[in-house]
Write an enzyme that holds these catalytic residues in place. Structure first.
Site, PDB file in Angstrom:
ATOM      1  N   ASP A 287      51.840  42.903  27.838  1.00 42.58           N
ATOM      2  CA  ASP A 287      51.299  42.979  29.197  1.00 42.58           C
ATOM      3  C   ASP A 287      50.722  41.623  29.605  1.00 42.58           C
ATOM      4  OD1 ASP A 287      51.652  45.936  29.191  1.00 42.58           O
ATOM      5  OD2 ASP A 287      50.166  45.784  27.615  1.00 42.58           O
TER       6      ASP A 287
ATOM      7  N   HIS B 104      46.970  50.129  26.920  1.00 40.36           N
ATOM      8  CA  HIS B 104      48.372  49.750  27.149  1.00 40.36           C
ATOM      9  C   HIS B 104      49.063  50.939  27.820  1.00 40.36           C
ATOM     10  CE1 HIS B 104      52.450  48.462  26.836  1.00 40.36           C
ATOM     11  NE2 HIS B 104      52.738  49.552  26.162  1.00 40.36           N
TER      12      HIS B 104
HETATM   13  P1  NAX Z   1      62.946  53.406  18.664  1.00 38.46           P
HETATM   14  O1  NAX Z   1      62.979  54.863  18.960  1.00 38.46           O
HETATM   15  O2  NAX Z   1      64.172  52.583  18.841  1.00 38.46           O
HETATM   16  O3  NAX Z   1      62.454  53.198  17.162  1.00 38.46           O
HETATM   17  C1  NAX Z   1      61.354  53.871  16.625  1.00 38.46           C
HETATM   18  C2  NAX Z   1      61.664  54.083  15.165  1.00 38.46           C
HETATM   19  O4  NAX Z   1      60.510  54.643  14.565  1.00 38.46           O
HETATM   20  C3  NAX Z   1      62.818  55.053  14.907  1.00 38.46           C
HETATM   21  O5  NAX Z   1      63.785  54.406  14.090  1.00 38.46           O
HETATM   22  C4  NAX Z   1      62.136  56.223  14.200  1.00 38.46           C
HETATM   23  O6  NAX Z   1      62.966  56.811  13.213  1.00 38.46           O
HETATM   24  C5  NAX Z   1      60.925  55.539  13.583  1.00 38.46           C
HETATM   25  N1  NAX Z   1      59.824  56.445  13.245  1.00 38.46           N
HETATM   26  C6  NAX Z   1      59.417  57.564  13.899  1.00 38.46           C
HETATM   27  N2  NAX Z   1      58.410  58.157  13.230  1.00 38.46           N
HETATM   28  C7  NAX Z   1      58.157  57.385  12.155  1.00 38.46           C
HETATM   29  C8  NAX Z   1      57.247  57.485  11.068  1.00 38.46           C
HETATM   30  N3  NAX Z   1      56.389  58.507  10.965  1.00 38.46           N
HETATM   31  N4  NAX Z   1      57.261  56.513  10.128  1.00 38.46           N
HETATM   32  C9  NAX Z   1      58.128  55.495  10.207  1.00 38.46           C
HETATM   33  N5  NAX Z   1      59.039  55.361  11.181  1.00 38.46           N
HETATM   34  C10 NAX Z   1      59.046  56.288  12.153  1.00 38.46           C
HETATM   35  O7  NAX Z   1      61.728  52.827  19.516  1.00 38.46           O
HETATM   36  P2  NAX Z   1      61.389  51.309  19.895  1.00 38.46           P
HETATM   37  O8  NAX Z   1      62.080  50.964  21.162  1.00 38.46           O
HETATM   38  O9  NAX Z   1      61.604  50.453  18.706  1.00 38.46           O
HETATM   39  O10 NAX Z   1      59.838  51.447  20.253  1.00 38.46           O
HETATM   40  C11 NAX Z   1      58.893  51.764  19.271  1.00 38.46           C
HETATM   41  C12 NAX Z   1      57.544  52.093  19.895  1.00 38.46           C
HETATM   42  O11 NAX Z   1      57.024  50.974  20.606  1.00 38.46           O
HETATM   43  C13 NAX Z   1      57.584  53.233  20.902  1.00 38.46           C
HETATM   44  O12 NAX Z   1      56.496  54.085  20.659  1.00 38.46           O
HETATM   45  C14 NAX Z   1      57.393  52.525  22.233  1.00 38.46           C
HETATM   46  O13 NAX Z   1      56.823  53.381  23.201  1.00 38.46           O
HETATM   47  C15 NAX Z   1      56.466  51.421  21.833  1.00 38.46           C
HETATM   48  N6  NAX Z   1      56.340  50.272  22.739  1.00 38.46           N
HETATM   49  C16 NAX Z   1      55.118  49.677  22.826  1.00 38.46           C
HETATM   50  C17 NAX Z   1      54.907  48.551  23.596  1.00 38.46           C
HETATM   51  C18 NAX Z   1      53.566  47.900  23.663  1.00 38.46           C
HETATM   52  O14 NAX Z   1      53.439  46.934  24.438  1.00 38.46           O
HETATM   53  N7  NAX Z   1      52.532  48.323  22.942  1.00 38.46           N
HETATM   54  C19 NAX Z   1      56.015  47.974  24.399  1.00 38.46           C
HETATM   55  C20 NAX Z   1      57.370  48.354  23.924  1.00 38.46           C
HETATM   56  C21 NAX Z   1      57.495  49.779  23.463  1.00 38.46           C
HETATM   57  O15 NAX Z   1      57.676  50.601  24.590  1.00 38.46           O
END
Ligand code: NAX
Length: 327
Positions: free
Chosen positions: A159, A187
């Protein structure tokens, strides 16, 4: 060559990690003289995909990559780790209420907090990226009573970076010219991008932009940028999120630039009247591997209202998962 440090990344087979891991291994996290061991955590069904990512990391022959661990066991992933980037989270499914999402993530982050408490280096630095990032960080922190709460942080650097670019573009300058921007709070869409203390090329930012643009354009653009990326790309921010995660940890570990600060979701000590114990984004200066909230900034009525609105949302998120938070 320095001794390797251990870096844990969760959600390691996901799309953010697909950008993040290769840059960590290339030295973009801690410098080109710091070898790393990657400890990669995924859920069991994603282990095969994770294996593929590990094979690609191998195939890059990164000189700084001193080892890779892949696992679905948090106790293994966090063993002796120095840095943890908690990227994996439960996305909102069809028909899922906000409270369900908070609870599903609370379950994940309480397990990971306990594993950090039991197995990680006592000096660990934790960054939570997975949403809802601030509340997930709070849950992990509360489940790790033996670790200083200051070591748990949430990412608002994306952000912050978005805010820098929007202000630079509006004023016809570059991001290098913009200093002292602040993202306050959560966030989420209630975050408050504050330009009242910012400068652009040494000039007061508020003298260069008008209030109408700031309120009607700038603030919503920064707040809603994640949704705009999804609308344009058909997928959520990944490379930019990875880049911000690297920025967050690198600044924390190696220091912030002289005469500037960054935004980090950190453990509130009550500064600016924000409830103590929330993970709230503040302006921080980093030095010697530690952060300090910038003190003494004048807060006008407009800012105060926005800072309190995002604080209220964080209080509500915390209250929604209260039963999962240890006392
Ligand atoms: P993806 O869905 O591509 O990848 C997430 C991965 O996490 C998947 O491979 C899933 O199998 C794995 N996972 C789920 N539960 C788990 C657990 N208990 N232990 C280990 N792995 C686990 O998502 P992606 O685009 O990589 O985004 C990841 C996260 O970042 C999401 O929650 C998203 O909302 C968040 N974001 C946060 C941002 C920020 O500025 N703080 C910005 C970008 C993003 O939106």
């Amino acid at each position: 060559m320095k001794a390797p440090v251990r870096v844990t990344v969760t959600g390691a087979a996901g799309q953010i990690s697909y950008s993040l891991l290769f840059r960590i291994a290339a030295g973009d996290l801690l410098g080109k003289d710091q070898p790393v061991i990657l400890q990669l955590l995924e859920i069991t069904p994603a282990l095969k995909a994770l294996q593929g990512v590990a094979m690609e990391l191998d195939d890059c022959a990164f000189p700084l990559l001193a080892g890779i661990v892949t696992t679905d066991d948090p106790n293994v992933a966090f063993k002796d780790t120095d840095y943890a980037l908690l990227v994996g989270a439960r996305p909102r499914g069809p028909g899922m209420e906000r409270k369900d999402l908070l609870s599903a993530n609370a379950a994940i982050f309480s397990v990971q907090g306990k594993a950090i408490n039991d197995h990680a280096s006592r000096n660990i630095k934790v960054l939570v990226v997975g949403n809802p990032a601030n509340t997930n960080a709070l849950i992990a922190q509360r489940n790790a009573p033996d670790i200083n709460p200051r070591q748990f942080t949430a990412m608002t650097r994306l952000d912050h970076n978005r805010g820098l670019t929007q202000l630079a573009q509006k004023t016809g300058k570059t991001v290098n010219d913009v200093k002292k921007l602040i993202i306050w709070g959560n966030h989420s869409a209630t975050q408050y991008p504050d330009v009242h203390h910012a400068t652009v090329d040494g000039k007061t930012a508020t003298d260069l932009i008008d209030q109408a643009w700031y309120e009607a354009d700038y603030i919503p653009t920064v707040q809603q940028r994640g949704a705009a990326i999804i609308a344009a790309r058909g997928a959520s921010s990944a490379a930019s999120a990875a880049s911000a995660a690297l920025d967050h940890i690198r600044t924390w570990a190696l220091g912030s630039a002289e005469g500037d600060w960054v935004s980090m979701g950190v453990y509130s000590d009550g500064s600016y009247g924000i409830e103590k114990g929330l993970i709230y984004s503040f302006p921080v200066v980093c030095k010697n591997g530690d952060w300090e909230i910038v003190q003494g900034l004048e807060i006008n009525e407009f800012s105060r209202g926005k800072m309190q609105a995002t604080e209220k949302e964080l209080q509500e998120e915390r209250d929604a998962v209260k039963e999962l938070l240890p006392a």
